[in-house]
Design an enzyme around this catalytic site. Sequence first.
Site, mmCIF file in Angstrom:
data_model
loop_
_atom_site.group_PDB
_atom_site.id
_atom_site.type_symbol
_atom_site.label_atom_id
_atom_site.label_comp_id
_atom_site.label_asym_id
_atom_site.label_seq_id
_atom_site.Cartn_x
_atom_site.Cartn_y
_atom_site.Cartn_z
ATOM 1 N N CYS A 198 -6.488 -5.227 8.381
ATOM 2 C CA CYS A 198 -5.426 -5.464 7.407
ATOM 3 C C CYS A 198 -5.334 -4.179 6.607
ATOM 4 O O CYS A 198 -6.353 -3.650 6.159
ATOM 5 C CB CYS A 198 -5.788 -6.639 6.496
ATOM 6 S SG CYS A 198 -4.662 -6.829 5.097
ATOM 7 N N GLU A 239 -3.192 -6.547 -4.128
ATOM 8 C CA GLU A 239 -1.800 -6.549 -4.599
ATOM 9 C C GLU A 239 -1.705 -6.598 -6.120
ATOM 10 O O GLU A 239 -0.752 -6.088 -6.697
ATOM 11 C CB GLU A 239 -1.028 -7.753 -4.018
ATOM 12 C CG GLU A 239 -0.464 -7.537 -2.644
ATOM 13 C CD GLU A 239 0.542 -6.387 -2.545
ATOM 14 O OE1 GLU A 239 1.469 -6.330 -3.366
ATOM 15 O OE2 GLU A 239 0.378 -5.542 -1.647
ATOM 16 N N CYS A 245 1.424 -2.892 8.820
ATOM 17 C CA CYS A 245 1.000 -4.226 8.423
ATOM 18 C C CYS A 245 0.512 -4.905 9.693
ATOM 19 O O CYS A 245 1.278 -5.036 10.663
ATOM 20 C CB CYS A 245 2.188 -4.973 7.819
ATOM 21 S SG CYS A 245 1.855 -6.700 7.455
ATOM 22 N N ASP A 262 5.339 -2.444 4.894
ATOM 23 C CA ASP A 262 4.206 -3.361 4.722
ATOM 24 C C ASP A 262 4.667 -4.492 3.812
ATOM 25 O O ASP A 262 5.707 -4.398 3.160
ATOM 26 C CB ASP A 262 3.004 -2.636 4.108
ATOM 27 C CG ASP A 262 1.800 -3.573 3.930
ATOM 28 O OD1 ASP A 262 1.516 -4.353 4.853
ATOM 29 O OD2 ASP A 262 1.163 -3.550 2.859
ATOM 30 N N SER A 263 3.849 -5.534 3.734
ATOM 31 C CA SER A 263 4.164 -6.622 2.818
ATOM 32 C C SER A 263 3.973 -6.182 1.365
ATOM 33 O O SER A 263 4.405 -6.887 0.460
ATOM 34 C CB SER A 263 3.239 -7.808 3.095
ATOM 35 O OG SER A 263 1.894 -7.416 2.871
ATOM 36 N N HIS A 311 -4.476 -3.547 3.748
ATOM 37 C CA HIS A 311 -4.924 -3.599 2.350
ATOM 38 C C HIS A 311 -6.431 -3.336 2.214
ATOM 39 O O HIS A 311 -6.899 -2.963 1.142
ATOM 40 C CB HIS A 311 -4.648 -4.971 1.746
ATOM 41 C CG HIS A 311 -3.214 -5.209 1.375
ATOM 42 N ND1 HIS A 311 -2.219 -5.417 2.310
ATOM 43 C CD2 HIS A 311 -2.608 -5.282 0.159
ATOM 44 C CE1 HIS A 311 -1.067 -5.613 1.687
ATOM 45 N NE2 HIS A 311 -1.277 -5.539 0.380
HETATM 46 N N1 DGL Z 1 -1.268 -5.527 4.820
HETATM 47 C C1 DGL Z 1 -0.891 -6.537 5.724
HETATM 48 C C2 DGL Z 1 -1.726 -6.577 6.959
HETATM 49 O O1 DGL Z 1 -2.177 -5.543 7.375
HETATM 50 C C3 DGL Z 1 -0.496 -7.880 5.239
HETATM 51 C C4 DGL Z 1 -1.220 -8.492 4.163
HETATM 52 C C5 DGL Z 1 -0.522 -9.720 3.723
HETATM 53 O O2 DGL Z 1 0.579 -9.600 3.212
HETATM 54 O O3 DGL Z 1 -1.080 -10.805 3.882
HETATM 55 O O4 DGL Z 1 -1.904 -7.604 7.568
#
Ligand code: DGL
Length: 274
Positions: A185, A151, A72, A9-10, A187
């Site tokens: 997403c 984050e 991600c 993931d990012s 997150h």
């Molecule tokens: N968690 C990631 C996603 O599902 C990326 C979030 C990001 O880095 O912008 O898109």
Amino acid sequence: VRQAIAILDSGVGGLTVAKELMRQLPLEQIIYLGDSARAPYGSRPADEVRSFTLQVVDYLMQVQPKLLVIACNTATAIALEDIRARVNIPIIGVITPGARAAIKTTRTGVVGVIGTEGTIRSGAYEKALRKISPNLRFAAAACPLLVPLVESGRYSREEALEAVRFSLEPIRSRDPEMDCLILGCTHYPFLHSIIQEVMGPHVTLINSAEETAREVSTVLYHKGIQIRPGDPPDPPRHRFLCSGDPQLFHRISEQWLGSPVIVDAIAWQAIRSS
Ligand code: DGL
């Protein structure tokens, strides 16, 4: 098969998928890479997301995982096909499982999705949903404020409520028949209860982590590469790698996973020159 399942993931978002995998497949070993130094991916140009993602994939492939989860949505939307063309192990993204879960859930046929700018711009959810159910009504909104909150560890109700309210405003009133909202997403499950509070009880939130973990399980069994009792060191020793601030990653991951985590920092310069 004793090899690990790799997850990328990012940043910390993919931990929502990792946690579900640990719950559904407790014997499997996980190696996780969060590219926190370069998060968020969601507001970056597609080419950049593609090249960062491929670099992360190349790094993870050094440990010879048996399966790779692109935890991600942004990377899945932009780079899934490039990754499939590059590596020869099963690759699982988070978008098709999320779309499938939404279709199973909706009664009205009106589905919402929230995600990063990159994910929403790609149209990947709409495509995945319509492939299964062409007549769905669909609404989408990008929520660029939310990933930076998660984050940086500021995802408590007091810290995040205003940003969540503001971000959901465009989708909340779009279609009164919308009965499910995909958290597009990885997150966003960190903000699950706040998003639920803002959307109201008639909207079911779809967290693709559960469905993604189910798909991982299906693929492992189908290919006969699942771990067998007695195979591995028991319990499995997971590994967490992070390109950003390891202390922050450590705090968030222990809080989210509810168990002790060891985080190793990685530096991209070393990889670029190798
Ligand atoms: N968690 C990631 C996603 O599902 C990326 C979030 C990001 O880095 O912008 O898109």
